[in-house]
Design an enzyme around this catalytic site. Structure first.
Site, PDB file in Angstrom:
ATOM      1  N   TYR A 269       9.402 -33.419 -43.723  1.00  0.00           N
ATOM      2  CA  TYR A 269       8.623 -32.232 -42.898  1.00  0.00           C
ATOM      3  C   TYR A 269       7.784 -31.728 -44.168  1.00  0.00           C
ATOM      4  O   TYR A 269       6.527 -31.461 -43.884  1.00  0.00           O
ATOM      5  CB  TYR A 269       9.500 -31.195 -42.341  1.00  0.00           C
TER       6      TYR A 269
ATOM      7  N   GLU B 164      13.255 -26.009 -36.806  1.00  0.00           N
ATOM      8  CA  GLU B 164      14.153 -25.671 -37.604  1.00  0.00           C
ATOM      9  C   GLU B 164      14.964 -27.084 -38.012  1.00  0.00           C
ATOM     10  O   GLU B 164      15.135 -27.847 -37.187  1.00  0.00           O
ATOM     11  CB  GLU B 164      14.960 -24.475 -36.839  1.00  0.00           C
TER      12      GLU B 164
END
Length: 149
Positions: A120, A108
């Site tokens: 990411y 997260e």
């Protein structure tokens, strides 16, 4: 840059903590880092060092069980950012996961951390959800990502 990856030792914690403080508005304490690193059955805290100088350039904390893992922390020292080291850390995490039969990696990230979100996504992580107002000081949503290996 040639990197060496090593499991963090207690002597590394203050240096890791300095990067934590410079990287996150809510850094982990030295004690929290050591508590995480001390459970080697399901967790690892790994330092990335420049091979010749041995300077700590980044680190990651990963917890895993069965065939899934979660990146708890990933950080690069400020002066080494924007040099591809985040990708190298993710490659090392991916290799570690493959060796252990891990098929999914979760993480997260603050929605406002645009550099990390871009990293990411470019590595192949897919957004799988959001947690509204998850982070405090400053208030921010958490984006949930998963990478299938």
């Amino acid at each position: 840059m040639n990197l060496v990856f090593e499991t963090a030792k207690k002597d590394d914690l203050h240096e890791i903590h300095e990067i934590e403080i410079a990287s996150f508005p809510d850094p982990w304490s030295v004690d929290s880092l050591w508590a995480f690193a001390s459970n080697e059955q399901v967790r690892t805290l790994v330092c990335a060092r420049e091979k010749e100088s041995r300077e700590l350039v980044g680190y990651y904390a990963l917890q895993y069980v069965l065939d899934e893992a979660e990146i708890a922390i990933i950080a690069v020292k400020r002066k080494f950012r924007r040099q591809g080291l985040g990708t190298k850390l993710l490659q090392e995490i991916s290799a570690f996961a493959k060796e252990r039969g891990i098929s999914k990696i979760h993480l997260e990230v603050r929605s406002e951390n645009e550099a990390a979100v871009h990293l990411y996504r470019s590595f192949g992580f897919e957004e799988v959800g959001r947690r509204k107002n998850y982070y405090e000081a400053p208030k921010d949503d958490a984006i949930l990502f998963t990478l299938s290996i």
